[in-house]
Design a protein around this motif. Sequence first.
Motif, PDB file in Angstrom:
ATOM      1  N   ASN A 180      -2.851   5.865  -7.198  1.00 20.67           N
ATOM      2  CA  ASN A 180      -4.553   5.510  -7.594  1.00 20.67           C
ATOM      3  C   ASN A 180      -4.260   3.935  -8.455  1.00 20.67           C
ATOM      4  O   ASN A 180      -5.427   3.171  -7.882  1.00 20.67           O
ATOM      5  N   GLU A 238       3.997   2.230   2.023  1.00 20.97           N
ATOM      6  CA  GLU A 238       5.007   0.714   2.962  1.00 20.97           C
ATOM      7  C   GLU A 238       5.670   0.347   1.899  1.00 20.97           C
ATOM      8  O   GLU A 238       5.506   0.714   0.033  1.00 20.97           O
ATOM      9  N   TYR A 251      -5.483  -1.620 -14.147  1.00 17.73           N
ATOM     10  CA  TYR A 251      -5.193  -2.209 -15.823  1.00 17.73           C
ATOM     11  C   TYR A 251      -3.865  -1.790 -16.123  1.00 17.73           C
ATOM     12  O   TYR A 251      -3.419  -0.096 -15.999  1.00 17.73           O
ATOM     13  N   LYS A 253     -13.874  -5.496 -18.076  1.00 19.27           N
ATOM     14  CA  LYS A 253     -15.459  -5.348 -17.419  1.00 19.27           C
ATOM     15  C   LYS A 253     -16.065  -4.265 -18.296  1.00 19.27           C
ATOM     16  O   LYS A 253     -17.984  -5.000 -18.193  1.00 19.27           O
ATOM     17  N   ASP A 287     -15.680   2.924 -18.426  1.00 19.21           N
ATOM     18  CA  ASP A 287     -13.961   2.561 -18.167  1.00 19.21           C
ATOM     19  C   ASP A 287     -13.850   3.529 -17.222  1.00 19.21           C
ATOM     20  O   ASP A 287     -13.505   2.948 -15.995  1.00 19.21           O
ATOM     21  N   GLU A 318       2.762  -1.020  -6.722  1.00 14.97           N
ATOM     22  CA  GLU A 318       3.372  -2.652  -7.123  1.00 14.97           C
ATOM     23  C   GLU A 318       3.538  -3.401  -8.050  1.00 14.97           C
ATOM     24  O   GLU A 318       3.848  -4.246  -7.802  1.00 14.97           O
ATOM     25  N   THR A 320     -12.231  -1.946 -20.585  1.00 14.26           N
ATOM     26  CA  THR A 320     -11.549  -2.302 -20.117  1.00 14.26           C
ATOM     27  C   THR A 320     -12.556  -3.789 -19.641  1.00 14.26           C
ATOM     28  O   THR A 320     -12.925  -3.554 -20.623  1.00 14.26           O
ATOM     29  N   GLU A 373      -3.341  -7.701 -20.884  1.00 13.59           N
ATOM     30  CA  GLU A 373      -3.989  -7.947 -19.838  1.00 13.59           C
ATOM     31  C   GLU A 373      -4.423  -9.189 -19.911  1.00 13.59           C
ATOM     32  O   GLU A 373      -3.666  -9.906 -18.950  1.00 13.59           O
ATOM     33  N   ASN A 381     -11.705  -0.179  -9.360  1.00 10.53           N
ATOM     34  CA  ASN A 381     -10.391  -1.082  -9.088  1.00 10.53           C
ATOM     35  C   ASN A 381      -9.787  -0.245  -8.094  1.00 10.53           C
ATOM     36  O   ASN A 381      -9.060  -0.421  -7.287  1.00 10.53           O
ATOM     37  N   ILE A 382      -9.623   1.139  -8.522  1.00  9.50           N
ATOM     38  CA  ILE A 382      -9.119   2.520  -7.068  1.00  9.50           C
ATOM     39  C   ILE A 382      -9.908   2.617  -5.625  1.00  9.50           C
ATOM     40  O   ILE A 382      -8.777   1.978  -4.753  1.00  9.50           O
ATOM     41  N   ARG A 388      -8.031  -2.014   0.906  1.00  7.56           N
ATOM     42  CA  ARG A 388      -6.805  -2.553   1.291  1.00  7.56           C
ATOM     43  C   ARG A 388      -6.131  -1.498   1.522  1.00  7.56           C
ATOM     44  O   ARG A 388      -5.753  -2.282   3.027  1.00  7.56           O
ATOM     45  N   MET A 389      -6.042   0.066   1.598  1.00  9.42           N
ATOM     46  CA  MET A 389      -4.625   0.491   2.607  1.00  9.42           C
ATOM     47  C   MET A 389      -5.362   1.092   3.443  1.00  9.42           C
ATOM     48  O   MET A 389      -4.835   0.586   4.791  1.00  9.42           O
ATOM     49  N   ASP A 412      -3.878  -7.097  -9.851  1.00 12.72           N
ATOM     50  CA  ASP A 412      -5.206  -6.592 -10.254  1.00 12.72           C
ATOM     51  C   ASP A 412      -5.288  -4.588 -10.445  1.00 12.72           C
ATOM     52  O   ASP A 412      -5.418  -4.442  -9.748  1.00 12.72           O
ATOM     53  N   LYS A 429     -10.526  -0.557  -3.947  1.00  5.92           N
ATOM     54  CA  LYS A 429     -10.581  -1.486  -3.579  1.00  5.92           C
ATOM     55  C   LYS A 429      -9.197  -1.640  -3.157  1.00  5.92           C
ATOM     56  O   LYS A 429      -8.607  -1.966  -1.839  1.00  5.92           O
ATOM     57  N   ARG A 430      -7.976  -0.541  -4.183  1.00  2.00           N
ATOM     58  CA  ARG A 430      -7.169  -0.599  -3.414  1.00  2.00           C
ATOM     59  C   ARG A 430      -7.187   0.506  -2.368  1.00  2.00           C
ATOM     60  O   ARG A 430      -6.178   0.172  -1.283  1.00  2.00           O
ATOM     61  N   ALA A 451      -5.111  -1.937   5.999  1.00  2.00           N
ATOM     62  CA  ALA A 451      -3.483  -2.339   6.349  1.00  2.00           C
ATOM     63  C   ALA A 451      -3.578  -1.390   7.744  1.00  2.00           C
ATOM     64  O   ALA A 451      -2.210  -1.490   8.507  1.00  2.00           O
ATOM     65  N   ASN A 502       0.665  -1.406  -0.430  1.00  2.00           N
ATOM     66  CA  ASN A 502       0.292  -0.293   0.817  1.00  2.00           C
ATOM     67  C   ASN A 502       0.550   1.093   0.266  1.00  2.00           C
ATOM     68  O   ASN A 502       1.526   1.667   0.476  1.00  2.00           O
ATOM     69  N   GLN A 554      -4.417   1.734 -18.454  1.00  2.00           N
ATOM     70  CA  GLN A 554      -4.920   2.247 -18.729  1.00  2.00           C
ATOM     71  C   GLN A 554      -3.423   3.395 -17.463  1.00  2.00           C
ATOM     72  O   GLN A 554      -3.338   4.717 -17.101  1.00  2.00           O
ATOM     73  N   VAL A 563     -15.589   1.502 -13.787  1.00  2.00           N
ATOM     74  CA  VAL A 563     -14.866   0.122 -14.189  1.00  2.00           C
ATOM     75  C   VAL A 563     -13.464   0.673 -13.210  1.00  2.00           C
ATOM     76  O   VAL A 563     -13.459   0.267 -11.944  1.00  2.00           O
ATOM     77  N   ILE A 564     -12.327   1.754 -13.590  1.00  2.00           N
ATOM     78  CA  ILE A 564     -11.677   2.267 -12.911  1.00  2.00           C
ATOM     79  C   ILE A 564     -11.305   2.230 -11.849  1.00  2.00           C
ATOM     80  O   ILE A 564     -10.821   2.267 -10.818  1.00  2.00           O
TER      81      ILE A 564
END
Lengths: 450, 382
Positions: A410, A237, A392, B319, B361, A415, B317, A384, B368-369, B375-376, A390, B371-372, B379, A234, A395, B364-365
């Motif tokens: 973002n 980190e 894109y 999806k 798109d 990663e 994308t 892909e 994804n952001i 997760r942070m 995970d 989700k990230r 953490a 993250n 992009q 969709v992106i």
Amino acid sequence: MSTTFKIKKGLDIKLLGTAEKTVVDLGAKKFAIKPPDFAGCFPKVLVQEGDEVKAGTQLFYDKYRDNIRFTAPVSGKVKAIKRGAKRRLLEVVIDSDDKNEAIDFGKSDINSINKDEVVDKMLSSGIWPLLRQRPYSTIADPSLAPKSIFVAAYDTAPLAPDYDLVVHGHGDEFQAGLDILTKLTNGKVHLNVDAKKTTSKVFLNSKNVQINTFSGPHPSGNVSVHISKLDPINKGEIVWYLYPQDVLTIGRLFLTGKYDSTRIFTLAGSEVLKPKYFKSHVGASIKKMVAKNVTKNDNRYISGNVLTGEKIEKDGYIGFYDSMITVIPEGNYHEFFGWILPNLNKFSFSGTFPSKWLTPKKKYKLDTNLHGAVRAYVMTGQFEKVFPFDIYPMQLIKAVLVEDIDMMENMGIYEIDHEDFALCEVIDTSKTEIQSIIRKGLDLMRIEMS
Amino acid sequence: MKALREFIDKQKPHFEKGGKLEKFYSAFDAIETLLYVPDKVTTAGAHIRDAIDMKRTMITVFISLIPALLFGMWNIGYHHFLSLGESPDHWTMFFYGFLKMLPIIVVTYGVGLGLEIVFAQIRSHEVNEGFFVSGLLIPMIVPPETPLWQIAIAVAFAVIFGKEVFGGSGMNIVNPALTARAFLFFAYPSDMSGERVWISEMADSFSGATPLGNALVGNFDNMPTQWDMFMGYMPGSIGETSTLMILVGALILLATGIANWRIMLSVFAGGYIMGLLFNLWGLNDYMNMDPLSHLLLGGFAFGAVFMATDPVTAAQTNKGMYIYGFLIGVIAILIRVFNPAYPEGVMLAILLMNVFAPLIDHYVIESNIKKRLKRMKIAIKN
């Protein structure tokens, strides 16, 4: 052993010229440490041409992190200090005296040594630069503690060296190295092995570390893939990573007190007459390795693998982090109607060439021809298929191209590393230099965030 | 072969910067790279590269269009002679259609490639291969009786305002071929619809309406059988009638990995599901039409296989592609059945979704952001 992480996306490019599993002594005379190997390092030289050095003698240091020292891999004389444009330091070349004298940094008791002593010893002996960090792939910062350390015990890149062979018979040193690593982090040390290829007891019987099993095509051996599955990074980190030969070097330093830069290199590729393994030291000249052992064509010599390696001269030196040399033919020829003819012998990930259907298992002799010209991005959904994150990819590349810091962050630039985009670059219909783009993005982020 | 190479190498300096023919460099380069794959080698990053390039990609799409194109030529002849009440052999029919089709193709490529070369030279680019495919798509989606001057204007409009103003191939928002079709449709409506345009040099007494044209006015008596629809024995735009030939093209595109199956599949799914929903509703005859017929009629299959899958203007994308394709299918059938002015909705549905693809798109992106970020946060808590 824990469950196997199955990586599905990716591509194994099958090349001719796999190394035979025999190791011969290289007997190289010249060695060089190349500052451009170290991302973000501003070298300041400490020696002059003609100086006598031993293994472990400091050659230069990083101007902005002056405790990070770079030392001679062998004993001998400083033969040349090569600079390029704007006096950029390119190479510090050492003529070996074959005596292999080394500075004694003192033996250590691996069980009782503490973190500060470990760091001090690694810094002063010059093996600290073996430890690198994610994000950015720069040399690890000794003042920080990473949340975990990753050791990749196998390499899935084309023609990659077999690390099982490389560590064979060095179980004690390897274990000592791992034990030292455990002192450097409060988290786990992950040793990642391949479900099929890794059979060496040196790896599988390692203690005090978490052994994880992976399977699947390249890039399943890349550190980023392991990190993404086990302990994703993250923002803010840090994870450190290194490779089996580096662990051996660390182990030897603490067991013997000496910087022993011995390394085994693979010489592979379609243009090598007898591809095999050579034993030498970090930064060895490849001159003896390739003399009378390559075809007489116009060849490209690569320090590293065909996906991520650096182009070097035929009397050049192996990069600091590299364990292999690949020799493939140059591709500077015009090809008549190459884009329209069926071309049975051409390699393509796409189905537009019959080879994908007729000879899926064929091993290729691939050259450096670009097979086309640079275009704007038109195709989508290709990257892909070879990018097991995970994230894109297209992009993210575009975010880097427009230098949108927030967007890069973002979309997960912390990663990944440029090597993770190597396959995207290979299969790119638009022939863009994706690894360079991503590297620029990483450098930009590093400067913005520091 | 060697002589040709030597000739090119000898001419090259004239076209390069400072040469007397500098202004024609783009044209020269286009011809040179057409004949020879360049001798450029990798300089940074990966040392080996895939053999595929933009030209290979475009020729693959070109090849996939050929079955539908050949059938279209035959079909022009077939309906021409059918209207006259004659039935000559297949070669005569095909040759008639071929002669009809050839000027349209020549005009399209002439105008389009000419403009591409001019723009490449102004921008000091290399000529992009995009028009290679657009130039074949455009003749295939117009009625056989379209006047050539209209095609020329439509192609110019599509290349300039559909593509080059955005920066060329890869940067455009809407599909250039459909832009040309839409231009024709709105600029010259009388030449683009009705009963007169679909059959070449038709006998006056014959009704040349397409099945969709008939359906729009509630005439379901002359509907072809589903087998005829599938085979393509009906009047329509030149390349779009034979679902079978289009599917052959689809197979080529999917096997080579050039087109994305996600888009194709979801367009068909969207159309079929919309057709089913109309069946359930069932207010009139059109709503009660078999959903399968919807997929076989008009430009639906052609649009799904060759137009919606244009990677530049589609969602990018994975999806997003499902959403994009599905909505094209739904909207196309919606326009067909409900809009009294337009017998066919595929073109408009694709153009509309082209415009919305970046938005799809974006979301969709964003997910994804998110989700990230989530997760942070987890953490940080630990």
